[in-house]
Design a protein around this motif. Sequence first.
Motif, PDB file in Angstrom:
ATOM      1  N   THR A   1     -17.409  32.802 -55.538  1.00 33.45           N
ATOM      2  CA  THR A   1     -16.030  32.601 -55.087  1.00 33.45           C
ATOM      3  C   THR A   1     -15.808  32.845 -53.601  1.00 33.45           C
ATOM      4  O   THR A   1     -14.837  32.346 -53.044  1.00 33.45           O
ATOM      5  CB  THR A   1     -15.071  33.520 -55.856  1.00 33.45           C
ATOM      6  OG1 THR A   1     -15.407  34.885 -55.559  1.00 33.45           O
ATOM      7  CG2 THR A   1     -15.121  33.270 -57.341  1.00 33.45           C
ATOM      8  N   GLY A   2     -16.652  33.620 -52.970  1.00 35.25           N
ATOM      9  CA  GLY A   2     -16.367  34.041 -51.598  1.00 35.25           C
ATOM     10  C   GLY A   2     -15.479  35.272 -51.629  1.00 35.25           C
ATOM     11  O   GLY A   2     -15.234  35.848 -52.692  1.00 35.25           O
ATOM     12  N   ASN A   3     -14.965  35.691 -50.462  1.00 34.04           N
ATOM     13  CA  ASN A   3     -14.239  36.965 -50.438  1.00 34.04           C
ATOM     14  C   ASN A   3     -12.730  36.863 -50.672  1.00 34.04           C
ATOM     15  O   ASN A   3     -12.089  37.865 -50.925  1.00 34.04           O
ATOM     16  CB  ASN A   3     -14.521  37.735 -49.139  1.00 34.04           C
ATOM     17  CG  ASN A   3     -13.993  37.011 -47.921  1.00 34.04           C
ATOM     18  OD1 ASN A   3     -13.735  35.816 -47.955  1.00 34.04           O
ATOM     19  ND2 ASN A   3     -13.827  37.748 -46.847  1.00 34.04           N
ATOM     20  N   ARG A   4     -12.167  35.661 -50.610  1.00 35.02           N
ATOM     21  CA  ARG A   4     -10.722  35.508 -50.842  1.00 35.02           C
ATOM     22  C   ARG A   4     -10.432  34.196 -51.558  1.00 35.02           C
ATOM     23  O   ARG A   4     -11.023  33.172 -51.237  1.00 35.02           O
ATOM     24  CB  ARG A   4      -9.950  35.496 -49.519  1.00 35.02           C
ATOM     25  CG  ARG A   4     -10.018  36.770 -48.726  1.00 35.02           C
ATOM     26  CD  ARG A   4      -9.292  36.634 -47.401  1.00 35.02           C
ATOM     27  NE  ARG A   4      -7.852  36.513 -47.561  1.00 35.02           N
ATOM     28  CZ  ARG A   4      -7.001  37.523 -47.619  1.00 35.02           C
ATOM     29  NH1 ARG A   4      -7.440  38.749 -47.529  1.00 35.02           N
ATOM     30  NH2 ARG A   4      -5.700  37.313 -47.759  1.00 35.02           N
ATOM     31  N   ILE A   5      -9.492  34.245 -52.499  1.00 32.03           N
ATOM     32  CA  ILE A   5      -8.883  33.028 -53.039  1.00 32.03           C
ATOM     33  C   ILE A   5      -7.379  33.255 -52.871  1.00 32.03           C
ATOM     34  O   ILE A   5      -6.774  34.017 -53.617  1.00 32.03           O
ATOM     35  CB  ILE A   5      -9.243  32.769 -54.516  1.00 32.03           C
ATOM     36  CG1 ILE A   5     -10.746  32.758 -54.738  1.00 32.03           C
ATOM     37  CG2 ILE A   5      -8.646  31.424 -54.959  1.00 32.03           C
ATOM     38  CD1 ILE A   5     -11.158  32.611 -56.199  1.00 32.03           C
ATOM     39  N   ASP A   6      -6.830  32.619 -51.843  1.00 31.91           N
ATOM     40  CA  ASP A   6      -5.429  32.859 -51.502  1.00 31.91           C
ATOM     41  C   ASP A   6      -4.714  31.541 -51.222  1.00 31.91           C
ATOM     42  O   ASP A   6      -5.280  30.466 -51.425  1.00 31.91           O
ATOM     43  CB  ASP A   6      -5.323  33.825 -50.315  1.00 31.91           C
ATOM     44  CG  ASP A   6      -6.098  33.347 -49.096  1.00 31.91           C
ATOM     45  OD1 ASP A   6      -6.341  32.127 -48.959  1.00 31.91           O
ATOM     46  OD2 ASP A   6      -6.455  34.193 -48.252  1.00 31.91           O
ATOM     47  N   THR A   7      -3.493  31.630 -50.768  1.00 28.26           N
ATOM     48  CA  THR A   7      -2.665  30.446 -50.518  1.00 28.26           C
ATOM     49  C   THR A   7      -3.348  29.473 -49.556  1.00 28.26           C
ATOM     50  O   THR A   7      -3.240  28.264 -49.716  1.00 28.26           O
ATOM     51  CB  THR A   7      -1.303  30.877 -49.933  1.00 28.26           C
ATOM     52  OG1 THR A   7      -0.734  31.846 -50.809  1.00 28.26           O
ATOM     53  CG2 THR A   7      -0.361  29.699 -49.807  1.00 28.26           C
ATOM     54  N   ILE A   8      -4.070  29.999 -48.602  1.00 22.86           N
ATOM     55  CA  ILE A   8      -4.707  29.164 -47.579  1.00 22.86           C
ATOM     56  C   ILE A   8      -5.865  28.348 -48.142  1.00 22.86           C
ATOM     57  O   ILE A   8      -6.023  27.176 -47.828  1.00 22.86           O
ATOM     58  CB  ILE A   8      -5.173  30.036 -46.392  1.00 22.86           C
ATOM     59  CG1 ILE A   8      -3.951  30.629 -45.699  1.00 22.86           C
ATOM     60  CG2 ILE A   8      -6.026  29.224 -45.412  1.00 22.86           C
ATOM     61  CD1 ILE A   8      -4.265  31.725 -44.709  1.00 22.86           C
ATOM     62  N   ASN A   9      -6.696  28.955 -49.012  1.00 20.09           N
ATOM     63  CA  ASN A   9      -7.904  28.254 -49.451  1.00 20.09           C
ATOM     64  C   ASN A   9      -7.966  27.907 -50.941  1.00 20.09           C
ATOM     65  O   ASN A   9      -8.926  27.302 -51.389  1.00 20.09           O
ATOM     66  CB  ASN A   9      -9.160  29.047 -49.059  1.00 20.09           C
ATOM     67  CG  ASN A   9      -9.263  30.384 -49.766  1.00 20.09           C
ATOM     68  OD1 ASN A   9      -8.562  30.655 -50.724  1.00 20.09           O
ATOM     69  ND2 ASN A   9     -10.143  31.232 -49.278  1.00 20.09           N
ATOM     70  N   ALA A  10      -6.952  28.270 -51.705  1.00 20.63           N
ATOM     71  CA  ALA A  10      -6.982  28.012 -53.156  1.00 20.63           C
ATOM     72  C   ALA A  10      -7.101  26.519 -53.456  1.00 20.63           C
ATOM     73  O   ALA A  10      -7.826  26.115 -54.365  1.00 20.63           O
ATOM     74  CB  ALA A  10      -5.749  28.594 -53.843  1.00 20.63           C
ATOM     75  N   GLY A  11      -6.407  25.686 -52.694  1.00 24.47           N
ATOM     76  CA  GLY A  11      -6.469  24.240 -52.900  1.00 24.47           C
ATOM     77  C   GLY A  11      -7.867  23.693 -52.667  1.00 24.47           C
ATOM     78  O   GLY A  11      -8.362  22.867 -53.440  1.00 24.47           O
TER      79      GLY A  11
END
Length: 99
Positions: free
Chosen positions: A15-25
């Motif tokens: 997954t990497g270190n973040r799944i947030d608004t910026i990269n979720a798409g």
Amino acid sequence: MAEIVRNGNSVLVKTGNRIDTINAGDFEREINPILSESGVDLELDCSELDYISSSGLRVVLKAQKMISANKGQMKLTGVKPQIKKVFDMTGFSRFLKIN
């Protein structure tokens, strides 16, 4: 963003270190082809995941629904305590397989 490793019907997604608004798409677009396949065993390696937003939770929920609908299985591995806490608070722990 996501690292995807295939071995037959088994697919490992880091997954990497973040799944947030910026990269979720972007994350969702990367894994979408896998989700529509039949009988896939998907492992989300969350060992680097430090943060997940509501957008990230939506992607995980969609992945679980699509994998199940296509007769596959999904599990999350390497989930850190702070991420597990988010899954617990949102009720996701009740239907996600977390190792």
